[in-house]
Design a protein around this motif. Sequence first.
Motif, PDB file in Angstrom:
ATOM      1  N   ASN A  43      -2.641  -2.910  -5.284  1.00 58.33           N
ATOM      2  CA  ASN A  43      -3.425  -1.680  -5.370  1.00 58.33           C
ATOM      3  C   ASN A  43      -3.715  -1.263  -6.807  1.00 58.33           C
ATOM      4  N   PHE A  69     -10.665  -5.401  -1.975  1.00 54.66           N
ATOM      5  CA  PHE A  69      -9.428  -5.072  -1.263  1.00 54.66           C
ATOM      6  C   PHE A  69      -8.231  -5.291  -2.178  1.00 54.66           C
ATOM      7  N   GLY A 123      -4.829   2.566  -0.253  1.00 50.73           N
ATOM      8  CA  GLY A 123      -4.039   3.587   0.421  1.00 50.73           C
ATOM      9  C   GLY A 123      -4.098   4.895  -0.347  1.00 50.73           C
ATOM     10  N   TYR A 174      -6.547  -3.238   8.789  1.00 51.04           N
ATOM     11  CA  TYR A 174      -7.145  -2.029   9.347  1.00 51.04           C
ATOM     12  C   TYR A 174      -8.664  -2.143   9.357  1.00 51.04           C
ATOM     13  N   SER A 233       2.159  -0.085   8.700  1.00 49.71           N
ATOM     14  CA  SER A 233       1.150   0.790   9.310  1.00 49.71           C
ATOM     15  C   SER A 233       0.900   0.469  10.780  1.00 49.71           C
ATOM     16  N   ILE A 267     -11.026  -0.299  -1.739  1.00 49.44           N
ATOM     17  CA  ILE A 267     -10.374   0.155  -0.511  1.00 49.44           C
ATOM     18  C   ILE A 267      -8.882   0.190  -0.789  1.00 49.44           C
ATOM     19  N   THR A 303       0.821  -1.206   0.000  1.00 49.14           N
ATOM     20  CA  THR A 303       0.000   0.000   0.000  1.00 49.14           C
ATOM     21  C   THR A 303       0.861   1.265   0.000  1.00 49.14           C
ATOM     22  N   VAL A 327      -6.912   5.452   4.791  1.00 48.49           N
ATOM     23  CA  VAL A 327      -7.524   4.387   4.005  1.00 48.49           C
ATOM     24  C   VAL A 327      -8.654   5.029   3.215  1.00 48.49           C
ATOM     25  N   SER A 367      -3.124  -7.622   3.374  1.00 49.04           N
ATOM     26  CA  SER A 367      -2.597  -6.259   3.323  1.00 49.04           C
ATOM     27  C   SER A 367      -2.921  -5.486   4.593  1.00 49.04           C
ATOM     28  N   SER A 368      -2.279  -4.325   4.726  1.00 51.34           N
ATOM     29  CA  SER A 368      -2.540  -3.467   5.882  1.00 51.34           C
ATOM     30  C   SER A 368      -3.953  -2.893   5.849  1.00 51.34           C
ATOM     31  N   THR A 369      -4.494  -2.665   4.651  1.00 50.16           N
ATOM     32  CA  THR A 369      -5.855  -2.132   4.575  1.00 50.16           C
ATOM     33  C   THR A 369      -6.867  -3.162   5.066  1.00 50.16           C
TER      34      THR A 369
END
Length: 278
Positions: free
Chosen positions: A175, A144, A193, A154, A71, A191, A25, A99, A149-151
């Motif tokens: 992404n 996603f 970054g 999160y 993150s 969704i 991201t 996000v 992933s970090s998203t």
Amino acid sequence: SCQNSNAPHQDTPTSGTTRVAVDETLIPIITDEIDVFESIYAMAGIFGIPCPEVDAFNLLLKDSVRMIVASRKLTADEEEYYKNKTIFPKQTKIAVDAVAFIVNRENPDTLITAGQIREILMGKIKNWSELNPGSSLDDIKVIFDHPRSSTAQYAVAEICKGQALSPGLSAVSNNSAVLDFVARTPNALGIIGVNWISDHRDSSNRGFLKEIKVVALSREETATKDNSFQPYQAYLATGQYPFTRDIYAIVADPRVGLTSGFASFLASDRGQRIILKS
């Protein structure tokens, strides 16, 4: 294997080579940072490894890399692991990220509440007509960037407060694939970054990519133009945009080498200006 303690060190804070695992991201920002760092320090070579955040931490804990950009900070268990090895990682906050939620250019529904986002992710809201009775779109296709992933992390931890995501949600590989999918799918909700949707061609640094629309989010029960905010820098700083997160450079290196030099650069004035532009 054990490192030969008698061998000379191959890197300094401004020279040598190293690998840095970066949550995918965040790769656009870190790629820019690496390019500038290497232009200043010609003897330095930094190889950014884009990967899901879960994989980045695994690489760090296995000592496959000595630095990651992610993150979140290390957990208590992860810090204890390093303490037992008499290594004390340095964790430096380098940015506040957002996000972002994106929709197709043909989608008129760009004002959504934070509560509605939560219900969409949990599967309680499934159709665009539940957000807007006049919508001609059907099911909300949530996408996603990657399941690890970090998203995605999160979304579970912060947006849904630990509750499970709907099994009807989808993930692609990265992404870029999210952007492509949303750009060609009228009923999609992506969704992503925020640095992936910043328009670097905009010299004023206040534009998003024209291929998609960026959703404005509201903390109130009803979203209006007056109480809804897109992820611009000002609204991240004031907290009016609801879904923000801190970004950290984490160095787990027992000596001061190139990873330490690069982490210091990220937090320096020049490094911060690059982040500002993203």
